[in-house]
Scaffold this motif. Structure first.
Motif, mmCIF file in Angstrom:
data_model
loop_
_atom_site.group_PDB
_atom_site.id
_atom_site.type_symbol
_atom_site.label_atom_id
_atom_site.label_comp_id
_atom_site.label_asym_id
_atom_site.label_seq_id
_atom_site.Cartn_x
_atom_site.Cartn_y
_atom_site.Cartn_z
ATOM 1 N N ILE A 48 27.017 -26.710 29.258
ATOM 2 C CA ILE A 48 27.462 -27.924 28.574
ATOM 3 C C ILE A 48 27.062 -29.122 29.435
ATOM 4 O O ILE A 48 27.473 -29.228 30.582
ATOM 5 C CB ILE A 48 28.998 -27.916 28.377
ATOM 6 C CG1 ILE A 48 29.409 -26.715 27.530
ATOM 7 C CG2 ILE A 48 29.466 -29.232 27.759
ATOM 8 C CD1 ILE A 48 30.914 -26.399 27.584
ATOM 9 N N ASP A 49 26.253 -30.013 28.864
ATOM 10 C CA ASP A 49 25.646 -31.104 29.623
ATOM 11 C C ASP A 49 26.243 -32.432 29.139
ATOM 12 O O ASP A 49 25.781 -33.016 28.176
ATOM 13 C CB ASP A 49 24.129 -31.047 29.378
ATOM 14 C CG ASP A 49 23.351 -32.124 30.120
ATOM 15 O OD1 ASP A 49 23.976 -32.965 30.789
ATOM 16 O OD2 ASP A 49 22.116 -32.121 30.006
ATOM 17 N N ILE A 50 27.311 -32.854 29.803
ATOM 18 C CA ILE A 50 27.947 -34.128 29.463
ATOM 19 C C ILE A 50 27.578 -35.134 30.541
ATOM 20 O O ILE A 50 27.960 -34.968 31.711
ATOM 21 C CB ILE A 50 29.486 -34.012 29.399
ATOM 22 C CG1 ILE A 50 29.919 -32.865 28.473
ATOM 23 C CG2 ILE A 50 30.096 -35.341 28.936
ATOM 24 C CD1 ILE A 50 31.443 -32.678 28.412
ATOM 25 N N ASN A 51 26.835 -36.173 30.174
ATOM 26 C CA ASN A 51 26.506 -37.195 31.169
ATOM 27 C C ASN A 51 27.786 -37.916 31.606
ATOM 28 O O ASN A 51 28.612 -38.265 30.757
ATOM 29 C CB ASN A 51 25.499 -38.181 30.583
ATOM 30 C CG ASN A 51 24.930 -39.099 31.646
ATOM 31 O OD1 ASN A 51 25.641 -39.945 32.191
ATOM 32 N ND2 ASN A 51 23.668 -38.903 31.971
ATOM 33 N N PRO A 52 27.962 -38.149 32.905
ATOM 34 C CA PRO A 52 29.200 -38.791 33.381
ATOM 35 C C PRO A 52 29.426 -40.178 32.782
ATOM 36 O O PRO A 52 30.555 -40.675 32.798
ATOM 37 C CB PRO A 52 28.995 -38.906 34.899
ATOM 38 C CG PRO A 52 27.885 -38.009 35.244
ATOM 39 C CD PRO A 52 27.058 -37.794 34.021
ATOM 40 N N GLY A 53 28.382 -40.795 32.253
ATOM 41 C CA GLY A 53 28.531 -42.119 31.653
ATOM 42 C C GLY A 53 29.151 -42.124 30.269
ATOM 43 O O GLY A 53 29.614 -43.163 29.799
ATOM 44 N N ALA A 54 29.173 -40.977 29.587
ATOM 45 C CA ALA A 54 29.720 -40.926 28.234
ATOM 46 C C ALA A 54 31.199 -41.307 28.233
ATOM 47 O O ALA A 54 31.890 -41.150 29.239
ATOM 48 C CB ALA A 54 29.542 -39.519 27.653
ATOM 49 N N THR A 55 31.673 -41.824 27.088
ATOM 50 C CA THR A 55 33.088 -42.164 26.938
ATOM 51 C C THR A 55 33.704 -41.158 25.972
ATOM 52 O O THR A 55 33.221 -41.006 24.847
ATOM 53 C CB THR A 55 33.237 -43.584 26.355
ATOM 54 O OG1 THR A 55 32.485 -44.485 27.180
ATOM 55 C CG2 THR A 55 34.691 -44.009 26.307
ATOM 56 N N ILE A 56 34.743 -40.471 26.403
ATOM 57 C CA ILE A 56 35.331 -39.406 25.588
ATOM 58 C C ILE A 56 36.845 -39.566 25.562
ATOM 59 O O ILE A 56 37.484 -39.690 26.615
ATOM 60 C CB ILE A 56 34.956 -38.009 26.138
ATOM 61 C CG1 ILE A 56 33.437 -37.821 26.112
ATOM 62 C CG2 ILE A 56 35.645 -36.908 25.334
ATOM 63 C CD1 ILE A 56 32.961 -36.483 26.678
ATOM 64 N N GLY A 57 37.429 -39.538 24.349
ATOM 65 C CA GLY A 57 38.862 -39.744 24.176
ATOM 66 C C GLY A 57 39.704 -38.516 24.520
ATOM 67 O O GLY A 57 39.237 -37.581 25.176
ATOM 68 N N GLU A 58 40.943 -38.531 24.031
ATOM 69 C CA GLU A 58 41.895 -37.470 24.368
ATOM 70 C C GLU A 58 41.822 -36.314 23.370
ATOM 71 O O GLU A 58 41.258 -36.432 22.301
ATOM 72 C CB GLU A 58 43.303 -38.057 24.368
ATOM 73 C CG GLU A 58 43.465 -39.146 25.424
ATOM 74 C CD GLU A 58 44.916 -39.528 25.643
ATOM 75 O OE1 GLU A 58 45.729 -39.292 24.733
ATOM 76 O OE2 GLU A 58 45.232 -40.036 26.739
ATOM 77 N N TYR A 59 42.444 -35.215 23.753
ATOM 78 C CA TYR A 59 42.478 -34.010 22.920
ATOM 79 C C TYR A 59 41.063 -33.616 22.489
ATOM 80 O O TYR A 59 40.772 -33.429 21.317
ATOM 81 C CB TYR A 59 43.368 -34.209 21.677
ATOM 82 C CG TYR A 59 44.825 -34.401 21.996
ATOM 83 C CD1 TYR A 59 45.641 -33.299 22.239
ATOM 84 C CD2 TYR A 59 45.380 -35.666 22.076
ATOM 85 C CE1 TYR A 59 46.986 -33.466 22.543
ATOM 86 C CE2 TYR A 59 46.723 -35.845 22.376
ATOM 87 C CZ TYR A 59 47.523 -34.740 22.607
ATOM 88 O OH TYR A 59 48.845 -34.893 22.900
ATOM 89 N N PHE A 60 40.181 -33.495 23.469
ATOM 90 C CA PHE A 60 38.796 -33.133 23.199
ATOM 91 C C PHE A 60 38.698 -31.614 23.243
ATOM 92 O O PHE A 60 39.151 -30.976 24.183
ATOM 93 C CB PHE A 60 37.894 -33.758 24.258
ATOM 94 C CG PHE A 60 36.419 -33.615 24.002
ATOM 95 C CD1 PHE A 60 35.876 -33.885 22.755
ATOM 96 C CD2 PHE A 60 35.557 -33.232 25.024
ATOM 97 C CE1 PHE A 60 34.498 -33.781 22.520
ATOM 98 C CE2 PHE A 60 34.182 -33.127 24.804
ATOM 99 C CZ PHE A 60 33.657 -33.399 23.561
#
Lengths: 297, 297, 297
Positions: A182-194
């Motif tokens: 799983i490749d999530i760039n640290p710059g992404a913005t991700i909310g709660e309950y993901f």
């Protein structure tokens, strides 16, 4: 080893030394040394123990000692991170200033967020429990679910990304990528309950924005339409926005910085989306036409 | 570390302790401690040495000592597993019974199956040799093929899943998922001579049923149609049945608990199948329409 | 452990010993022992330190000591590889000849290429910097990018593949596959300035030929049309040719030994290509037809 071999090796070593001199990546320009990958990853292990007491690491605390669990681990995290963050900050400077104070501020700010991040992670655990029929317990999710691990590392790395720490956020996120696919760039913005299920092959780009209560399955790309301009796209929003309560089923691709998946929409598997989708919309691809041929027995 | 920093860390530690108290996952309700992830994975390494003597681990037994190879490793596997299985069983109970006897029975039953599993794994090795033009030798497959590793872990974890051991089967299968990108739920049923090639991105769900002599390539999902009902689907057959002698080529998706791929069928790459396919059928997707545009030189 | 348990374990151990005797993979036919996986992977770590001085391993050399950096590491690589290559060569022989001289030649030839490979890898770093808007520095790429790691291991393993060393090339490439989700067969031919982004799920087959300045994204398969003939296809060119300056966007599949993607072509995401494409061609799939349904709030 024969003398001839020793001499041959010496010649190769000299040639390599000439090579090294040709790249400023290896040169004396830099004030200090490079951060240490192993030290960074060891700190990430400590942070994981802090988030989920009793699950990782050698200790198995008696539950009545929970009050004293966090202190010593936090102190070690502080010391190790101040060290590595300072190296990373110094590396990019030209005049070799002492950046200990700046490093201290960044790291204190970071560890002050630990309780908030811990609370967020427990919400992610809950989202995975609710969303996955194969899940048996919170404990099983904490121990084993790659989606939770990827989100844990993202939530840590994202704070350091926001603090503009060089190198370290990506060291962390690529360790998670390596371990989980799983490749999530640290710059992404991700909310709660993901919630992420299975997860292998997921790519979430640097400028993606993802709301609350979003579920993403294996092979989903939340990516850029084209990267032909390379560094010319630096800083441009080139990845989609995914609003609250969206589900992206397996192997779906959503591309483009202006693409918005409206809240409460459900995107079926294998979709390929380059335009915005309104809220409360179910999207399904027409099944590809399949040709059938009888095989001989 | 300054006194101010020490005090600040102390405040954060107290806040974390309050957090911990809010989740029963960390509370005193439980009779015993949690299983130890490292111990479980170490045992899996021992089982791998047992399955393939001479290939893994520090020893490189003289082949004439094979008669004495298994005994000491088996004894260690027994001791370590009785310990961890007992912890896992106890953890979920309320009255803290002694479950040593039950743990002993589960583990003896498990290790009694080792020769049978070893035989099955050598059939899987053979299937990979026969099916992959790039394979050079059984030894190369045993050393290096991720498909074999994933199947090895599946065959081990599946036995513990059937014995209803909590936590441990999934700890094992997610280690294989992490290492190979192949996500086989320990609950799936898989026959003999199973071949996986490349493997990254494969997902095989908890209630999938797979026959003998089946071949599966990278990116294949054998999954559920929808998981919108979450825990409401617990125990329902929601994943397909794949009969004997079926080939699922790369990136194909087969969904749904009532979907059956009939025996001796060959499903071409990138297919998306949600209905049953009769036996002896070749399925190919119509190539997607491609648009071509001349680029300027 | 009770005496009864000891006896039971003994019975199982005997049954396993009988199993082992049934497979020539474990028998006395072989002159020597098997290569050691850990030793091979440790050598690969040493080679990585050699390619990127200061980035990996415990040392953090002062930059003015770069002249002396390579010598001792090279000597260790030489010694360890001569050992493992000799074991691998011997294993496949019948009369147990001394193959030390042959092993020495292969390894000297291999380490003589280290400077050339180092130069190639720095070109790969440059290609990734130029092609990825999210890249911040060469150092970040060297530390963290899975694409660079996969190419590094490929360039090493490919040399040993060409030298016909058994087992070891695939041990190396599968370690990279495990760590990155990128599966490059050591037999593939790949030119300079190769860029991989994200990478999870990429498969590049044994007989693929890839030119210079090629970019490949996650989920791309450069594979065979069919492997139904299994070992009957040994040595046949069954994977595509990708010419210079081609881009293969995410999740595209290119199949078949006679398929050629002409130079300077750009293949859009999710394409499925089984015929040759002329140079300077942009290929896009028609978006699959999507069906939209309003969900109730």
């Amino acid at each position: 080893m024969s003398n001839k071999t020793k001499e041959d090796i010496n010649v190769i070593a000299k040639e390599l030394a000439r090579n090294y001199r040709g790249y400023e990546d290896f040169d004396e320009r830099h004030c200090y040394k490079l951060p240490n990958l192993k030290a960074v990853l060891d700190t990430m292990k400590d942070i994981r123990r802090l988030m989920f007491p009793g699950f990782f690491g050698p200790e198995n605390p008696k539950f009545n000692s929970l009050d004293n669990f966090a202190g010593s681990i936090l102190a070690r995290i502080y010391e190790d991170m101040v060290n590595q963050v300072q190296i990373a900050l110094n590396y990019e400077t030209e005049n070799c200033p002492k950046l200990q104070e700046k490093s201290h501020e960044i790291v204190m700010d970071f560890i002050t967020k630990m309780p908030e991040i811990q609370t967020k992670l427990m919400k992610d655990v809950q989202a995975m429990m609710d969303g996955d029929p194969a899940a048996d317990s919170h404990e099983g999710i904490i121990f084993s679910y790659p989606g939770l691990y990827a989100i844990f590392v993202y939530r840590i790395a994202h704070e350091l990304y926001k603090a503009k720490v060089p190198f370290i956020p990506r060291m962390m996120s690529e360790e998670a990528h390596s371990r989980t696919g799983i490749d999530i760039n640290p710059g992404a913005t991700i909310g709660e309950y993901f919630m992420i299920d299975h997860g292998t092959g997921i790519v979430i780009g640097e400028t993606a924005q993802i709301g609350n209560h979003v579920k993403i399955y294996q092979g989903v790309t939340v990516g850029a339409l084209s990267t032909a301009k390379g560094q010319g796209l630096k800083g441009v929003k080139r990845h989609p926005t995914i609003e609250d309560n969206v589900v992206l089923y397996a192997n779906t691709t959503v591309l483009g910085g202006e693409t918005v998946i409206g809240h409460n929409s459900v995107i079926g598997g294998n979709s390929f989306i380059t335009n915005s989708i309104p809220p409360y919309t179910q999207v399904l691809i027409s099944l590809p036409e399949h040709k059938y041929r009888k095989l001989k027995k």
